[in-house]
Structures are given as C-alpha cells and as structure tokens.
Design a protein around this motif. Sequence first.
Motif, PDB file in Angstrom:
ATOM      1  N   HIS A  96      15.363  10.252 -13.509  1.00 38.21           N
ATOM      2  CA  HIS A  96      14.181   9.440 -13.792  1.00 38.21           C
ATOM      3  C   HIS A  96      12.939  10.323 -13.940  1.00 38.21           C
ATOM      4  N   HIS A 100      10.381  11.000 -17.260  1.00 40.43           N
ATOM      5  CA  HIS A 100       8.902  10.984 -17.295  1.00 40.43           C
ATOM      6  C   HIS A 100       8.360  12.236 -17.971  1.00 40.43           C
ATOM      7  N   CYS A 192       4.973   3.135 -12.783  1.00 39.71           N
ATOM      8  CA  CYS A 192       6.417   3.063 -12.530  1.00 39.71           C
ATOM      9  C   CYS A 192       6.680   2.716 -11.069  1.00 39.71           C
ATOM     10  N   ALA A 194       9.819   3.152  -9.584  1.00 41.80           N
ATOM     11  CA  ALA A 194      11.053   3.787  -9.087  1.00 41.80           C
ATOM     12  C   ALA A 194      10.787   5.040  -8.260  1.00 41.80           C
ATOM     13  N   HIS A 196      10.993   8.939  -7.367  1.00 46.14           N
ATOM     14  CA  HIS A 196      11.060  10.189  -8.129  1.00 46.14           C
ATOM     15  C   HIS A 196      11.142  11.347  -7.155  1.00 46.14           C
TER      16      HIS A 196
HETATM   17 ZN   LIG Z   1       9.603   6.051 -13.596  1.00 45.73          ZN
END
Ligand SMILES: [Zn+2]
Length: 380
Positions: A96, A100, A192, A194, A196
């Motif tokens: 992920h 980015h 975002c 999520a 990282h």
């Molecule tokens: Zn993300």
Amino acid sequence: MTEKLYYIDAYIKEFDAEVISSEYDGKYYLTVLDKTAFFPEEGGQSADKGFIGGVRVLDAREMDGIVYHITESELKRGSYHCVLDFDQRFEKMQCHSAEHILCGIIHRLYGYENVGFHLGEDLVTFDVGGELTASEIGEVERLANEIIYENREISTVFPSHEELKKLEYRSKLELYENVRLVVIDGVDTCACCAPHVSYTGEIGVIKIVDFMRHRGGMRLFLQAGRRAFADYTSRYEITRAVGALTSTPSLEVLSSVEKLHADNAALSARLSELGLELARQRSSEIEKTDGNAVYLYGKGASMDEMREIANCAVERVGGVLAVLTEADGGYRYIIASRSVDLRTVIKDINASLSGKGGGRPEMVSGSFGSDIDTIKAYFN
Ligand SMILES: [Zn+2]
C-alpha cells in the motif's frame, strides 16, 4: 463506534479487547470489539486475518464506524487477547505504501489521478487516469525505488477543516471531516484510511510486473516488499530451470530460447515440406476405381498432408475419396470428389458415421466418431 487502533499504530500485532456482541449471520458470527487493530476491507485493501481468543477471524468489515469481525464461532462477552496475522498485514502495508509512492510520482510528473486500487492476498493493481508508455513506467519505477533508498518518513495527520483547505493532497473524494492524510515526506500527501509503513526503506523494493491500457488510462500490476522478493525468487528459479534445460547461464536464456525458437521454426518448415512430399508418394497407393475409395493415412497426419493426398488421387476415383487419419479417439477426414456435390451428401455422411464437418462442393473436412470398419462399410 469501534476504537481503531490501526489508525494510531500500524504495528500492533496483539492487543486485548472486550467483546461487545457476537451475532450469527446465517454462516459466520459478526463479532464487535470495543477496540480493534484488525483493518477491515476498505479502499481496495482486503481485511486482516487472525484470532480473537482462540477463534479465527476470517474477514472484517466496517459499517457506520463499527468494525464487524467475521469469526468462525461465537464469542461470549468478556475480555480477549487478539492476535493479527501480522506477516500478511505487513506485506499489505509494504504494497500500500508502495502504491502511494508510485501514484504520488505519476501525479507529480504527468498529472494523472489514481482512479482504482485493489490490494488482495496475492495481486496488487492500481489504475491511473491517463496513458503511460513503457519507458515512462520504467522511469516512475526507478524514481520510486530511489525514494526507498532515501528511507523517507511516512506519517499520518488528522488536519482540521481550516488546515485542510490550505493543503494540497490527492484524494478520490471531496473530504471535509476527520480526514486522515498519509504524508510521505517530499513525495506525496494522500487521504487514506489504511495502515502504512513508517519509513519508505521498509518497503524494500518496488517492481511493476505488468501493465495494460484500461478505461482510457492504465492498469499497473505491482509487487513490493516481501511479495516482490518471493516474486523475484520464483522468476529466478524459472530462468535457472530454463538455463539448465538449454545449458546456458540464467541471464543468457533469452538468446538461447530465441535460437531454439528459430531452429524449431526451420525444422517445422522442413518437416511439413517432407510430409507433403511423402503424402504425394503415398497417394499413388490409391488405385483407380469407378466407385468410392477410403484411404487410411496413419495417425495424426496434418490436414495439409491429407489434402495433398486427396488432390493427387481424386482424379482416379469416380465416386468420393475419403482420406482418414486416426486422431482424438476417432478419425479426421478429408473427402474429395469430382462427380458428387459433397455439400448435398455431407450431412448424411456425418449422421451415419457420428461425424461433424463440412466445406466446399468438391472438398469437405471434419471428423468421424465411428470405427474404421463401419466407415469403410459405409463408403463401399
Ligand atoms: Zn493508502
């Protein structure tokens, strides 16, 4: 609302939490905790797996701020020790974060937005809104790996509405409240939710393994981190095995396979030449007759060879000439005639001999399911 530990710390592998509810949905149990480090399926990323107590978590989904853990069995109210499958989670964090970096570079260089993302158990794809050439993709990939070597910090911030208005960031939606920004120092700022990695160095390596045009833009297939290493290993093993087969070092297999390919094409051309020559010679075995003739030409002969035999011998046959070869548990055929319009009889022939096929008035081709005696008896 579930307290989301993954927002605060992406590295939580184990935690203790209270089970609030665990309801049967007809197949599994939807278990709600007071807080969780299990990231639910969101924004294209598949959910974390692991255990609550000894009970397996198969999936997780968020609805209206509540994270529902899909568990194999019911969990009674109370406190539980929870464990994530962190190897899998970390691989997703690597992939992920890599996405980015790539999208940040593509946006800066070409102005294209990220318009799709899928991060599954073994496949990572992302889509951008404009077309890129292979060399442009190569350059994006090179720059992305430089960002890894520089080991830049990746941080998350929750800016206020006022701060947000002044910030430039990538986002798929117009967001205003509780926006979480993932900032890769000097590279990218993107809204975002999520988890990282904290430093780009943790990604290890980024490789675009495939790409294609997709809905006016591009779809790119990504490998990063541990998955990229596994991918490298399997590709290396393949080239090494091909090297062993061709007796060449793995980095030279391309030229040896190209040579094999060229040799094979030359052999095929020579073989079909000789096959036709042999077919012409064999066609002399078909004797002159006023009636029909059936000629069985070995096993797996090519259609070109059978056609050659038919063309060479058809003048000597007053009725129809059926040239057969054994194939696929039955017989392939070429039937030729100078006196009969084969299109008017082929339906009948096929029906009688479990066949299929067709063609022109003077030549038809296809296959029969019947045995050779039945075929011979039919034509004689
Ligand atoms: Zn993300």
